[in-house]
Each structure stands twice: as structure tokens, then as C-alpha cells.
Design a protein around this motif. Sequence first.
Motif, PDB file in Angstrom:
ATOM      1  N   PRO A 116       0.812  -1.219   0.000  1.00 21.77           N
ATOM      2  CA  PRO A 116       0.000   0.000   0.000  1.00 21.77           C
ATOM      3  C   PRO A 116       0.843   1.266   0.000  1.00 21.77           C
ATOM      4  CG  PRO A 116      -0.046  -1.031   2.162  1.00 21.77           C
ATOM      5  CD  PRO A 116       0.613  -2.006   1.239  1.00 21.77           C
ATOM      6  N   GLN A 118       1.624   5.122   1.233  1.00 20.55           N
ATOM      7  CA  GLN A 118       1.493   5.760   2.539  1.00 20.55           C
ATOM      8  C   GLN A 118       0.134   6.448   2.689  1.00 20.55           C
ATOM      9  OE1 GLN A 118       6.071   6.754   3.988  1.00 20.55           O
ATOM     10  NE2 GLN A 118       4.747   8.420   3.363  1.00 20.55           N
ATOM     11  N   VAL A 121      -2.580   3.822   3.784  1.00 24.20           N
ATOM     12  CA  VAL A 121      -2.372   2.851   4.857  1.00 24.20           C
ATOM     13  C   VAL A 121      -3.505   2.839   5.885  1.00 24.20           C
ATOM     14  CG1 VAL A 121       0.140   2.672   4.670  1.00 24.20           C
ATOM     15  CG2 VAL A 121      -0.867   4.493   6.060  1.00 24.20           C
ATOM     16  N   TYR A 125      -4.491  -0.732   6.725  1.00 23.05           N
ATOM     17  CA  TYR A 125      -4.070  -1.239   8.031  1.00 23.05           C
ATOM     18  C   TYR A 125      -5.005  -0.828   9.166  1.00 23.05           C
ATOM     19  CZ  TYR A 125       0.403  -2.297   5.710  1.00 23.05           C
ATOM     20  OH  TYR A 125       1.371  -2.796   4.875  1.00 23.05           O
ATOM     21  N   CYS A 164       1.658  -7.412   8.395  1.00 26.63           N
ATOM     22  CA  CYS A 164       3.067  -7.222   8.034  1.00 26.63           C
ATOM     23  C   CYS A 164       3.991  -8.203   8.740  1.00 26.63           C
ATOM     24  CB  CYS A 164       3.511  -5.807   8.402  1.00 26.63           C
ATOM     25  SG  CYS A 164       2.490  -4.480   7.759  1.00 26.63           S
ATOM     26  N   MET A 209       4.627   5.920   9.979  1.00 26.53           N
ATOM     27  CA  MET A 209       4.333   4.537   9.627  1.00 26.53           C
ATOM     28  C   MET A 209       4.490   3.635  10.844  1.00 26.53           C
ATOM     29  SD  MET A 209       3.353   4.522   6.473  1.00 26.53           S
ATOM     30  CE  MET A 209       2.593   6.105   6.862  1.00 26.53           C
ATOM     31  N   TYR A 212       1.245   2.845  12.463  1.00 23.57           N
ATOM     32  CA  TYR A 212       0.418   1.839  11.791  1.00 23.57           C
ATOM     33  C   TYR A 212       0.958   0.428  12.000  1.00 23.57           C
ATOM     34  CZ  TYR A 212      -1.696   5.792   9.353  1.00 23.57           C
ATOM     35  OH  TYR A 212      -2.361   6.972   9.058  1.00 23.57           O
ATOM     36  N   CYS A 214       3.680  -0.730  10.732  1.00 26.06           N
ATOM     37  CA  CYS A 214       4.273  -1.253   9.492  1.00 26.06           C
ATOM     38  C   CYS A 214       5.670  -0.679   9.264  1.00 26.06           C
ATOM     39  CB  CYS A 214       3.367  -0.959   8.301  1.00 26.06           C
ATOM     40  SG  CYS A 214       3.174   0.795   7.889  1.00 26.06           S
ATOM     41  N   ALA A 268       5.214  -0.046   3.236  1.00 23.85           N
ATOM     42  CA  ALA A 268       4.400   0.968   2.597  1.00 23.85           C
ATOM     43  C   ALA A 268       5.290   1.673   1.577  1.00 23.85           C
ATOM     44  CB  ALA A 268       3.838   1.962   3.605  1.00 23.85           C
TER      45      ALA A 268
END
Length: 270
Positions: A116, A118, A121, A125, A164, A209, A212, A214, A268
Motif C-alpha cells: 500500500p 502511505q 495505509v 491497516y 506485516c 508509519m 500503523y 508497518c 508501505a
Amino acid sequence: MLERHIQMLMAATGDYAGGIDGAFGPVSTAAMHKVEARHDAAYTFDPTTTTDHRRRTACAQACLNQLGHDAGLVDGWIGNNTTEALNAFLFRVTNGKDEVIDREREQGFTPPANIPRQRDVAQVYGRPGAEIEARLTTIELPFKLKIDWNLRASVNKIRVHRDCAQQLEAALIEVRKHYGEDDMNRLGIDRYAGAYNHRKMRGSNNWSMHAYGCAIDFYAEPNGLRVKCPQALFCSAEYKPFLDIMESHEWLPAIRLWGKDAMHFQRARL
């Protein structure tokens, strides 16, 4: 961390009214005790039972968090989160505004389309906070990684987003197989610098990130947020297999995504 910086932080939170002279005397100590009392619940240790250096670092972390510069846990250890939070504070004090850190896409690097972007996300997510927290899982590695900000400690469990986790676990096991324990140690690849963290992106109002689940960081100091190739350590030839393996498992190196921040890997794309 300089003692004058701690004084500046305590002054900014209203706990210190002395001179910014770097001399941590009775007035500075009394101000530190005020910070400790107010933020007692946030401390991960008893500050009265440790070294002066760690106690003062924790005081700075508590102040930084209060001022909106996310230093992470109030644990008294200086890691990348604490360093970057202090950088943000000092930049604002010096320039009267927040630093903006550019993350422009590197030309010539095309990550897989199934990862995905950014900007997407949150849809893929989930939203940072309770929604992401409910979707985190813990991978358990068959070996240990050193904690980058406290090399006397280690970890083999890493919390990331469930979508992930399988890719990250496979990537790190392959990295270990390729380099072995000794070379991972020699090169600093085994220096884990953090994964899930509910915070904003450095130099931006967008969610990191890390928020998230990830993203993951390794060996922060020589692979910093603003460092480009060839200065970043991970740009050296010995680290190419590390970056290749992470990328092949869909954990993309930031140094290839936007040409800086070599410590950072994320599932991402830009």
C-alpha cells in the motif's frame, strides 16, 4: 544530552527559573524533582535508584513528551526517539517554527504495487490508536537483537501489524541466515531501534508509519533521518544483502524510497 538542554526543557515546562548555564546544581535538581513528581506515572523505573545521568535523561524525556515532542518511554535511555524529540524542540526554540523534513520519492526505484501507498495505509491497516492496537501481533524470533539505545539489553519479540508480521519475520530470519551472528554484530544489523510506536512522523503532522505498525528501525545513529548516501552506514556494500532481503520480503528501505533515513524500513510505498 547537555545539561543546559535539560534546563531549557524544564524552563519550557515552567519547572525551572534559573540560568541556562549547564551547571546542574540545587535549583536544577529541585526542578527535576518537580518534573518527577508530576510525571510519576509515566516513569518506567524508580528515578531515585539510578545514576544522575539516567535520571536527568528521564527528566528531559518527560518534559519533551509534555511539550508535544514524542521522546517515547520515560526510561532514562537516550535512543533515536529522544534524540529526534530534542532536535525538534531545539529547532523550534531556535527558529520559531517546526522543522519540515522532505521525503521526496527517489527516482529509479519502483516497489511492488501490492504494497500500500502511505496515503492509503489507514484504509489498509486501520486508523492509528485503538484500531491499530487491536490489529497488532508479536513475532518471536529464534535469536535475539540488541536494543540500540541500551546495548546491555536484548529482545527477540517485536510487535507489528498482523498484515506485516509474516513478511518481517521471514525477512529477519533470512538476514540472520545470510550474515550469521558474528557479522550481524560486527555490522550493527542486530541493533533493533524500534517498531510500533503511536506517534507522528518526524518533521510532519502526518502519522508515522510506526503508528500503523508497518515500520521498523535498525542502528539509528549512523543511519539518521537526514543522512544521505554515501554518508549513511547502510549505503556501504556490505549492507546491500540486508537491504535486498528486507525489500524482497516487502519491507522497503527508506534509503531507497526517499534517499535518507537508512535506519528505517516500512511495508508501505510512497
